[in-house]
Structures are given as structure tokens and as C-alpha cells.
Design an enzyme around this catalytic site. Structure first.
Site, PDB file in Angstrom:
ATOM      1  N   ASN A  61       1.293  -2.466  -8.145  1.00 31.24           N
ATOM      2  CA  ASN A  61       1.876  -1.302  -7.477  1.00 31.24           C
ATOM      3  C   ASN A  61       3.329  -1.650  -7.185  1.00 31.24           C
ATOM      4  OD1 ASN A  61       2.669   0.766  -5.817  1.00 31.24           O
ATOM      5  ND2 ASN A  61       1.340   0.202  -4.087  1.00 31.24           N
ATOM      6  N   LYS A 112       5.600   0.195  -6.061  1.00 30.27           N
ATOM      7  CA  LYS A 112       6.193   0.963  -4.951  1.00 30.27           C
ATOM      8  C   LYS A 112       7.564   1.498  -5.394  1.00 30.27           C
ATOM      9  CE  LYS A 112       3.379  -1.727  -1.899  1.00 30.27           C
ATOM     10  NZ  LYS A 112       3.048  -2.114  -0.536  1.00 30.27           N
ATOM     11  N   HIS A 170      -2.686   5.885  -0.779  1.00 28.36           N
ATOM     12  CA  HIS A 170      -2.145   4.588  -0.363  1.00 28.36           C
ATOM     13  C   HIS A 170      -1.764   4.692   1.110  1.00 28.36           C
ATOM     14  CE1 HIS A 170       0.495   1.166   0.116  1.00 28.36           C
ATOM     15  NE2 HIS A 170      -0.117   0.646  -0.938  1.00 28.36           N
ATOM     16  N   GLU A 205       0.697   3.776   2.708  1.00 30.02           N
ATOM     17  CA  GLU A 205       2.087   4.203   2.976  1.00 30.02           C
ATOM     18  C   GLU A 205       2.214   5.721   2.856  1.00 30.02           C
ATOM     19  OE1 GLU A 205       3.873   1.439   0.223  1.00 30.02           O
ATOM     20  OE2 GLU A 205       3.250  -0.195   1.547  1.00 30.02           O
ATOM     21  N   GLU A 212      -7.637  -1.847   1.045  1.00 33.50           N
ATOM     22  CA  GLU A 212      -6.366  -2.466   1.431  1.00 33.50           C
ATOM     23  C   GLU A 212      -6.220  -2.422   2.946  1.00 33.50           C
ATOM     24  OE1 GLU A 212      -3.310  -2.408  -2.014  1.00 33.50           O
ATOM     25  OE2 GLU A 212      -3.125  -0.550  -0.900  1.00 33.50           O
ATOM     26  N   GLY A 242       1.949  -6.316   2.439  1.00 36.98           N
ATOM     27  CA  GLY A 242       3.350  -6.724   2.524  1.00 36.98           C
ATOM     28  C   GLY A 242       3.646  -7.665   3.679  1.00 36.98           C
ATOM     29  N   SER A 289      -1.312  -8.428   0.124  1.00 33.52           N
ATOM     30  CA  SER A 289      -0.784  -9.794  -0.022  1.00 33.52           C
ATOM     31  C   SER A 289      -1.595 -10.658  -0.981  1.00 33.52           C
ATOM     32  CB  SER A 289      -0.647 -10.470   1.346  1.00 33.52           C
ATOM     33  OG  SER A 289       0.262  -9.751   2.155  1.00 33.52           O
TER      34      SER A 289
HETATM   35  P1  PGA Z   1       1.220  -6.202  -1.182  1.00 34.69           P
HETATM   36  O1  PGA Z   1       0.973  -4.614  -1.381  1.00 34.69           O
HETATM   37  O2  PGA Z   1       0.517  -6.897  -2.308  1.00 34.69           O
HETATM   38  O3  PGA Z   1       2.722  -6.347  -1.249  1.00 34.69           O
HETATM   39  O4  PGA Z   1       0.661  -6.561   0.140  1.00 34.69           O
HETATM   40  C1  PGA Z   1      -0.254  -4.142  -1.819  1.00 34.69           C
HETATM   41  C2  PGA Z   1      -0.237  -2.631  -1.857  1.00 34.69           C
HETATM   42  O5  PGA Z   1       0.369  -2.014  -0.963  1.00 34.69           O
HETATM   43  O6  PGA Z   1      -0.811  -2.002  -2.759  1.00 34.69           O
END
Ligand code: PGA
Length: 247
Positions: A9, A11, A94, A96, A165, A171, A209
Site C-alpha cells: 500500500n 499510500k 483503510h 486512514e 490492521e 506506521g 508495521s
Molecule cells: P504500515 O502501513 O506497514 O506502514 O504500518 C500498513 C497500512 O496502512 O496498510
């Protein structure tokens, strides 16, 4: 046994130049590949990335889709449009999007429906916040989020991918332990089993992560069928190590 799925992803990251370097390195390093690999890229780069990966064993995904079919929805992109660009997967819900764009469970369920109707596999993201985990609400939250999608999609639920998630792990460098992740994945698997006889073929990905160092242990868990990878998907060597851990 089903093949694992590793989805990147990106982003809101990338540029024409950076994408080309990254994708060419992934294509070169992916080899034959016994796992499924996808990259979910920003909308403007779908055509570029599709061209770079065509016939190379890597699929293209989008990061969002409209809950509407067509019409006066300025700024939105429909599932059928994504399909035009060879999109195979689409993230929906997601955290976000839920957090910054107010997407509700109902909107997420409608987006999954639009994707499925266009022949795109939705990657339905669920996960609890830190406050919810600390309040002991993890199972209740993820089950509520998944239930909305199951309810709206009936027997088609066997065609989705689910991504667990935990919001507190995204992140932040704080990964759920393999045992914590497996625990939630097994709850989601049971919920899917109650909804469809095909539940065991549904991929349930872990995200938050995931990196080259922790991927193997997470991917070894019974109900973890792959990963949804953010930050580590922007570095070719790191992403390729995760792919290797899934093979
Ligand atoms: P990350 O993000 O691996 O940077 O924690 C995962 C995601 O948001 O899909």
C-alpha cells in the site's frame, strides 16, 4: 494450501520516476514467485504501473473506490473505471479513510459491493484503535466492521480479501505480536465460516508495521494468509524480503 498474498500500500507516495525504479526492481527480484503479489498505487499512476507489471506476475491495486456507480460525484473514481486500467484489487475501508474521510461501515460495505460488481477484489480493512484495544473492544470492533460487509455482500463474501490492521500498529513501528494477530485472525475466520462454506479460501492479511524482520513469524500463523504492507512496500529490497518470507 492457498498461496499467500503480499500487497503493498503505497499510500500517497511516489512519482513517475520513483515508481519506475521501484517497480522495475520488484519485477526483477520477484522471480517465479509462489505467492501472489500486488501493489496498491495512487490513482494517477495506475496506467504507468499497470504497463510496468503487465505479464510479470504482479497485480495492480487501487487504494479506494467510489461507493456510487456513476454520475455527479465530483472527484470520485468508479469501480468500472478502475477495471478499465486492469485493476485487480482495491483497498476499501483503510483506517486512514475511516479516520480522515469519515467512512462508515455502511459506506465501506457499499464500496466492497461496487468493486465486486466490477470484477475487482476488495481488500476490506478492519482494525481497532489503541483506545478500543485497551478498553477490551478489539473483537467487537473488528466483528462489527466485517459484519457490515458480510451483510451487504451475501454469498459474494467468499470473493473478498480481509485485512486486519490494528490502527495502533500502522506506521508506528509497533507490530502486533504474532499471537495477538493470530487471535484476531481466528475470530475473523470464524465469522467468515458462519457466513460462507468457502471461508477457508478467503485471504486474511495482516497489516501494521510488517517488515522484513517480522514477516516470517507473522506469516507462519495458521490464519494469516499474507500481508498488507505500507512503509516497507516503498523500499524494493524490504518488500522483496517480505515476499520471500511468504514463499
Ligand atoms: P504500515 O502501513 O506497514 O506502514 O504500518 C500498513 C497500512 O496502512 O496498510
Amino acid at each position: 494450501m492457498k498461496k499467500k498474498l503480499i500487497a503493498g500500500n503505497w499510500k500517497m507516495n511516489g512519482s513517475l520516476v520513483v515508481n519506475e525504479i521501484l517497480v522495475k526492481a520488484l519485477v526483477a527480484g520477484n522471480g517465479q514467485g509462489t505467492c501472489l503479489v500486488a501493489v496498491c498505487v495512487p490513482g494517477p499512476y495506475l496506467a504507468q504501473v499497470q504497463q510496468l507489471v503487465a505479464g510479470k506476475g504482479i497485480d495492480v491495486g487501487a487504494q479506494d473506490v467510489s461507493s456510487h456507480e456513476v454520475g455527479a460525484f465530483t472527484g470520485e473514481v468508479s469501480a468500472v473505471m478502475l477495471r478499465d486500467f486492469g485493476v485487480r484489487y482495491c483497498l476499501v475501508g483503510h483506517s486512514e479513510r475511516r479516520q480522515y474521510h469519515g467512512e462508515t461501515d455502511a459506506v465501506v460495505a457499499a464500496k466492497a459491493q461496487r468493486a465486486l460488481a466490477a470484477g475487482i477484489t476488495p481488500i476490506v480493512c478492519v482494525g481497532e484503535t489503541l483506545a478500543e484495544r485497551e478498553a477490551g473492544l478489539t473483537e467487537e470492533v473488528v466483528k462489527r466492521q466485517l459484519a457490515a460487509v458480510i451483510h451487504a455482500n451475501g454469498h459474494c463474501i467468499s470473493e473478498v480479501v480481509v485485512a486486519y490492521e490494528p490502527v495502533w500498529a500502522i506506521g508506528t513501528g509497533k507490530t502486533a505480536s504474532a499471537a495477538q494477530a493470530q487471535q484476531v485472525h481466528s475470530v475473523l475466520r470464524s465469522q467468515l465460516r458462519a457466513a460462507t462454506p468457502q471461508a477457508d479460501r478467503i485471504h486474511i492479511l495482516y497489516g501494521g508495521s510488517m517488515n522484513a524482520a517480522n514477516a516470517a513469524e507473522l506469516l507462519a500463523q495458521t490464519d494469516i494468509d499474507g500481508g498488507l504492507v505500507g512503509g516497507a512496500a516503498l523500499k524494493s529490497a524490504e518488500f522483496l524480503s517480505i515476499i520471500a518470507a511468504a514463499q
